[in-house]
Motif scaffolding. Structure first.
Motif, PDB file in Angstrom:
ATOM      1  N   ASN A  85      -2.178   6.610   0.649  1.00 50.42           N
ATOM      2  CA  ASN A  85      -1.803   5.805   1.807  1.00 50.42           C
ATOM      3  C   ASN A  85      -0.826   6.552   2.712  1.00 50.42           C
ATOM      4  N   VAL A  86       0.083   7.298   2.100  1.00 51.21           N
ATOM      5  CA  VAL A  86       1.056   8.036   2.908  1.00 51.21           C
ATOM      6  C   VAL A  86       0.343   9.054   3.785  1.00 51.21           C
ATOM      7  N   VAL A  95      -1.428   7.043   6.711  1.00 49.01           N
ATOM      8  CA  VAL A  95      -0.662   6.418   7.791  1.00 49.01           C
ATOM      9  C   VAL A  95       0.454   7.306   8.318  1.00 49.01           C
ATOM     10  N   HIS A 134       8.830   8.394   2.355  1.00 48.88           N
ATOM     11  CA  HIS A 134       9.283   7.131   1.765  1.00 48.88           C
ATOM     12  C   HIS A 134       8.155   6.332   1.145  1.00 48.88           C
ATOM     13  N   GLY A 135       7.176   6.991   0.546  1.00 42.14           N
ATOM     14  CA  GLY A 135       6.083   6.229  -0.062  1.00 42.14           C
ATOM     15  C   GLY A 135       5.602   6.920  -1.323  1.00 42.14           C
ATOM     16  N   ALA A 136       5.268   6.119  -2.319  1.00 43.73           N
ATOM     17  CA  ALA A 136       4.844   6.701  -3.594  1.00 43.73           C
ATOM     18  C   ALA A 136       3.329   6.850  -3.672  1.00 43.73           C
ATOM     19  N   ASN A 137       2.590   6.058  -2.883  1.00 47.92           N
ATOM     20  CA  ASN A 137       1.131   6.142  -2.902  1.00 47.92           C
ATOM     21  C   ASN A 137       0.684   7.244  -1.940  1.00 47.92           C
ATOM     22  N   PHE A 139     -10.948   1.226  -5.639  1.00 49.59           N
ATOM     23  CA  PHE A 139     -10.738  -0.033  -4.933  1.00 49.59           C
ATOM     24  C   PHE A 139     -11.591  -0.074  -3.658  1.00 49.59           C
ATOM     25  N   GLY A 186       0.782  -1.238   0.000  1.00 47.35           N
ATOM     26  CA  GLY A 186       0.000   0.000   0.000  1.00 47.35           C
ATOM     27  C   GLY A 186       0.808   1.279   0.000  1.00 47.35           C
ATOM     28  N   HIS A 187       2.049   1.233   0.506  1.00 46.36           N
ATOM     29  CA  HIS A 187       2.742   2.510   0.657  1.00 46.36           C
ATOM     30  C   HIS A 187       3.189   3.072  -0.683  1.00 46.36           C
ATOM     31  N   ASN A 188       3.337   2.188  -1.656  1.00 47.39           N
ATOM     32  CA  ASN A 188       3.808   2.668  -2.956  1.00 47.39           C
ATOM     33  C   ASN A 188       2.824   2.429  -4.089  1.00 47.39           C
ATOM     34  N   GLU A 189       1.964   1.434  -3.954  1.00 50.40           N
ATOM     35  CA  GLU A 189       0.992   1.110  -5.002  1.00 50.40           C
ATOM     36  C   GLU A 189      -0.399   1.254  -4.394  1.00 50.40           C
ATOM     37  N   PRO A 190      -1.425   1.271  -5.267  1.00 50.13           N
ATOM     38  CA  PRO A 190      -2.782   1.304  -4.706  1.00 50.13           C
ATOM     39  C   PRO A 190      -2.998   0.170  -3.716  1.00 50.13           C
ATOM     40  N   PRO A 249      -7.356   5.084  -8.457  1.00 49.23           N
ATOM     41  CA  PRO A 249      -7.506   3.645  -8.251  1.00 49.23           C
ATOM     42  C   PRO A 249      -7.747   3.282  -6.788  1.00 49.23           C
ATOM     43  N   ASP A 250      -7.092   3.998  -5.895  1.00 49.64           N
ATOM     44  CA  ASP A 250      -7.275   3.693  -4.466  1.00 49.64           C
ATOM     45  C   ASP A 250      -8.728   3.855  -4.055  1.00 49.64           C
TER      46      ASP A 250
END
Lengths: 141, 860
Positions: free
Chosen positions: B749-750, B753, B743-746, B667, A28-32, B663-664
């Motif tokens: 989500n970043v 959290v 440190h996250g690409a999404n 989903f 989840g941290h980098n992709e959906p 997309p998130d």
């Protein structure tokens, strides 16, 4: 609902979906993805198991009461935030640790623990509601 | 002196520490607990005696400890003559009361707890009179209310004790709230949190425009605490407490807090027409009312309680007069009253303890059996009667001084004072003489002398009253002058003297008072009958009115709760969606946000705004799917189909999210849709509902209109939002920093959290709480179903009692469905989820519904 086909295939679906939910959560941290979606997917897996067999059997398969899992999730998320106290930062400041294992780098972090906590809460809460509704009238909750 | 800081705070804290240890101590030192614990207040008393010298030298000592430095708040203490007089009285009498309690409640299993309450109360009272910061004053003020609640209700198994405790708490807390409001108002007006600062304030608050409001707040606080008419009725009811409590609360402490507040605020609130008129007016009425009330009683304790009301009225009256002699009289009377009233209460407790009754008509001739008690009572009685060898005599002299003037107002006050003093003196004589003199009567217990613990208090207090009078110069210098100076705000010189001047009419006024008192004493029985007849004729008291108000309050609360919490899901949903509609429509149309959608000059006409959107085929497909889902929801023949159709519509929305690059969101939306359909379907099978949703036209129209308004409102709102320019600063920040910092690409989500982790923590806690609540609901509904319909639901009870069994009333739509006879209903007693169709056909019968008929779409 209770056809032989469904009952036979359900455990396989459940196992696959549960693994998939963890995958979704971890990436989840980098992709959906993320803990919330992962938790929802896992909860739907348990709901399927409950429909295919029975709420009681699904509960037994879980071993732990789903609400307890949810409670543990809240605790885990909160404790992950407390870790930053040890390096003198405010509550919920992230800490990252990069481990080199077998040539690839595995990032570990407190947000990951936090996200797993979210996963547990969502999974536990929705699963306990679904199982309670699926359950038999005589069954003790 | 730096170490005084800490020790003054210790005075307020030590009693609480002792209170915490009292129950433990009691376990090991049973018969001696009272004597040991009395060392704490005794030590405080001695320490405070040591402060007399510096206070006399400098006028006041102050001490402060940082409290909330960020707001400039200090826990500050201030010791001047007034505080010291009160604090010495409180701790001195407190020590004697603790000893007395140990003897009075000897062998009581909860003596330790009682002493803990008592010491905590004393600590609160000491804090109250020593506090300089007004918020600290308020805190201690409320602490006295709470601890006195515990003390009055100590004997909690009796309903009367509970009622007395609640009454005291309610009435004094009204005052507490007023005090808080007054304190904050004063701080806002002057910027001062400290009483000492206010006393030094140039010109006071008297000429301020909001003076009336400030005065009202402080007077309500003081009058409720000090039991002024017409809020006096809680005080006699507080007599339900064990006697040591009454002796302490109603002599020097609890009720004197209001007097203290008035005296303390005199320099900056007093000496106006309103102040004098109100205080003298209420004080006079309270004085006479209380004194007459005391004559009405035959119970010794009640007589003393009522006379306390009178004494409080007297003190308030004197503060209201505010002249030098009146304030001097007030200070002397406060000390004298504390000494004799505490002593008399203790004597009455001793009589009750040894003779078994407190009724004045059942007692007589105890002097021979209890000589020491009689001696103690006589000392105290002399004080209450105001005879020369006691300090109370001088209080009376000071009161009368300078009132004998041609001014009719002064004469009226003088008349009230003489009448009040005479009545109080008569009550004192009744309390002291009746039980001890005359022919001996048989009492429930065979009376004998009280033990040392019960006698120490009254004897010492009685002697103290006389000693203070004999050592008049010392008393004047150490107590009267500093206290009166603090109240008046200007130097005061004591002129107390033993040289009685018989040419002065004041002494003859005293004599007249005694003669009047003697007359009342002789005619006490007739007066009592007369007063009781008057009461019966009146038919009501403030006490019964209090009950009526409290009962009305409870009924009102019940009515409001029933109005808001009626248990009908249908109405709840209508309310929720109506509010949503209002929240959407009011900003759009009321505040003109809709204007953003009107065509503007640049766009020319509507055509540009209503251009056919340029969309791909698959996008049209998704829109069509959504519309099909929507149509199916409305047109579906039964409820289950509707739920599934909602799922279709939701899936289409998820697809739209997917197409437009979220997309998130897509989903999550998809999972939520799936789970809501599953859970809604499960809920449907649990409720014994008709397969179809029959509803009368008016319901249909109402719900339809609401749905249309909400839908249109959301659509318009979104359009308005889109027509504005999007501020992208925040999203730019997240895009720029998400990888390097978090440190996250999404980003979604970043944010969840990491950036807004605290929010998420709150959300998951709420989620879990909601899950627990749903579980409880499902469980309770199951219990309800297991019980019904063999046990019919209880008939609804009128009145607020029915709140306890708030069983939701079946909605009107179910009534026609209940055609099925009781036999069929019994069959449906335990419908399994699979057998819902059958159960639904059999009709829901009279099964009480935990949730109402219909469920709209709920988001899990």
């Amino acid at each position: 609902m209770n056809t032989v086909i469904f009952r036979t295939i359900a455990p396989m679906i459940v196992a696959t979906v549960l693994v998939f939910s963890l995958y979704i959560c971890l990436r989840g941290h980098n992709e959906p993805g993320g803990g919330f979606i992962g938790g929802l997917i896992a909860a739907s897996a348990i709901a399927i198991l409950g429909m295919a067999t029975s709420a009681a059997k699904a509960r037994r398969a879980l071993h732990i009461d789903p609400l307890a899992i949810a409670g543990f999730g809240v605790l885990m998320a909160a404790l992950s935030g407390l870790l930053s106290i040890f390096n003198g930062n405010p509550f919920l400041t992230s800490i990252w640790l990069y481990l080199d294992i077998g040539g690839s780098t595995v990032p570990l972090s407190t947000p990951l623990i936090f996200d797993l906590g979210v996963y547990c809460v969502v999974f536990g809460t929705i699963a306990s509601i679904a199982l309670a509704l699926e359950g038999d009238d005589t069954e003790e909750l | 002196m730096p170490n005084i800081d800490a020790s003054i705070a210790l005075v307020a804290i030590a009693p609480f520490v002792a209170a915490a240890l009292a129950p433990l101590l009691h376990r090991f030192t049973k018969p001696w607990t009272g004597w040991i614990l009395a060392l704490v207040p005794a030590a405080i008393f001695v320490f405070l005696l040591g402060l007399i010298e510096p206070v006399l030298a400098t006028g006041a000592i102050s001490a402060r400890i940082g409290w909330v430095p960020a707001y400039g708040l200090d826990l500050s203490f201030y010791v001047d003559g007034l505080s010291l007089t009160f604090a010495l009285t409180i701790s001195g009498i407190g020590a004697l009361i603790v000893v007395y309690s140990g003897a009075y409640l000897a062998g009581h299993p909860h003596l330790g707890r009682f002493l803990a309450f008592l010491l905590a109360f004393m600590g609160a009272m000491l804090g109250l009179v020593l506090a300089d910061n007004m918020l600290a004053l308020f805190m201690f003020w409320e602490l006295t209310a709470v601890t006195s609640f515990l003390l009055i209700g100590f004997d909690a198994v009796r309903a009367a004790a509970r009622r007395g405790a609640i009454q005291a708490l309610v009435i004094t807390n009204i005052g507490g709230m007023a005090l808080l409001a007054g304190v904050i108002l004063v701080q806002q007006l002057t910027g001062e949190w400290e009483l000492s600062g206010l006393s030094a304030l140039e010109g006071g608050l008297q000429s301020h425009g909001l003076y009336g409001l400030v005065l009202a707040f402080f007077l309500v606080a003081a009058f409720t605490k000090s039991a002024q008419f017409p809020l006096h009725f809680w005080l006699p009811n507080a007599m339900e407490a064990p006697t040591p409590v009454s002796a302490f609360l109603h002599s020097a402490t609890m009720v004197q807090a209001g007097v203290y507040l008035l005296a303390r605020t005199t320099p900056w609130l007093g000496d106006t027409v309103a102040w004098t008129t109100i205080l003298v007016g209420f004080g006079s009425v309270t004085l006479i009312w209380g004194a007459l009330g005391a004559l009405k009683q035959t119970d010794l304790k009640q007589m003393l309680a009522q006379s306390t009301i009178a004494s409080l009225g007297l003190l308030v009256l004197l503060i209201g007069l505010g002249t030098e002699t009146a304030i001097a009289g007030m200070v002397i009377y406060f000390v004298a009253h504390a000494l004799y009233k505490a002593g008399l209460f203790m004597v009455v407790g001793a009589i009750d303890h040894e003779a078994g009754t407190r009724d004045i008509n059942a007692l007589g001739g105890l002097a021979g059996k209890m000589p020491v008690t009689f001696a103690a009572a006589a000392f105290a009685g002399l004080g209450m009667f105001g005879l020369p060898p006691t300090i109370a005599f001088f209080a009376k002299e000071e009161m009368y001084l300078y009132l004998l003037s041609p001014d009719w107002q002064a004469l009226a006050v003088l008349a009230v004072l003489i009448a009040g003093n005479a009545l109080l003196a008569a009550v004192g004589a009744l309390v002291v003489l009746k039980p001890f003199l005359g022919p001996a009567t048989a009492t429930p217990k065979s009376a004998h002398e009280a033990p040392l613990g019960l006698l120490a208090g009254p004897v010492i207090l009685g002697i103290a009253g006389v000693v203070a009078a004999l050592w008049l110069d010392g008393f004047g210098m150490i107590v009267l002058e500093p206290a009166a100076t603090a109240i008046l705000g200007e130097p005061f010189e004591s002129h107390l003297t033993w040289l009685l001047n018989f040419a002065n009419p004041v002494i003859w006024l005293s004599v007249f008072t005694w003669l009047l008192a003697a007359l009342v004493y002789r005619r006490a029985s007739q007066l009592r009958t007369l007063l009781r007849r008057f009461d019966t004729a009146l038919g009501w008291t403030a006490d019964t009115k209090f009950d009526a108000v409290m009962f009305g309050l409870i009924r009102f609360a019940g009515a409001v709760t029933r109005l808001l919490h009626h248990g009908r899901l249908e109405v709840y949903l209508v309310t929720v969606f109506s509010m949503l509609a209002l929240a959407l429509v009011v900003p759009l149309f009321g505040l003109g946000a809709i204007g953003a959608l009107w065509p503007t000059a640049e766009l020319g006409n509507w055509g540009a705004k209503l251009a056919w959107p340029d969309m791909q085929l698959h996008e049209w497909g998704v829109i069509l799917l959504a519309l099909a889902g929507l149509g199916a929801v409305v047109a579906a023949p039964n409820r289950l189909y509707s739920i599934l159709a909602v799922g279709i519509q939701g899936t289409a929305v998820a697809l739209i999210f997917l197409i437009f690059g979220a997309p998130d969101l897509a989903f999550t939306q998809l999972m939520v849709e799936i789970l809501s359909v599953v859970i809604l379907a499960l809920v449907m099978t649990r409720l014994n509902l008709d397969e179809r949703d029959h509803r009368p036209f008016e319901d249909w129209a109402r719900d339809g209109t609401l749905a249309l308004v909400c839908g249109a409102g959301v659509s318009l709102l979104l359009m308005v939002v889109l027509s504005g320019t999007l501020d992208t600063r925040l999203s730019d920040f997240f895009i720029a920093t998400s990888v390097p910092i978090a440190h996250g690409a999404n980003i979604v989500n970043v944010i969840l959290v990491d950036y807004r982790g605290f929010d998420t923590l709150g959300e998951i806690s709420v989620l879990m709480a909601a899950g627990t609540a749903i579980l409880v609901l499902v469980r309770s509904s199951r219990k309800g179903r297991l019980l019904s319909p063999s046990t019919p639901p209880p008939a609804p009870v009128r009145g607020w009692v029915s709140l306890a069994s708030a069983e939701p009333v079946p909605s009107k739509r179910e009534v026609p469905a209940a055609k099925a006879g009781p036999v069929k209903a019994a069959k449906a007693a335990r419908p399994k989820p699979a057998a819902t169709a059958k159960a639904a056909k059999a009709g829901p019968a009279k099964a009480p519904k935990p949730t109402a008929t219909r469920r709209k779409r709920t988001t899990p």
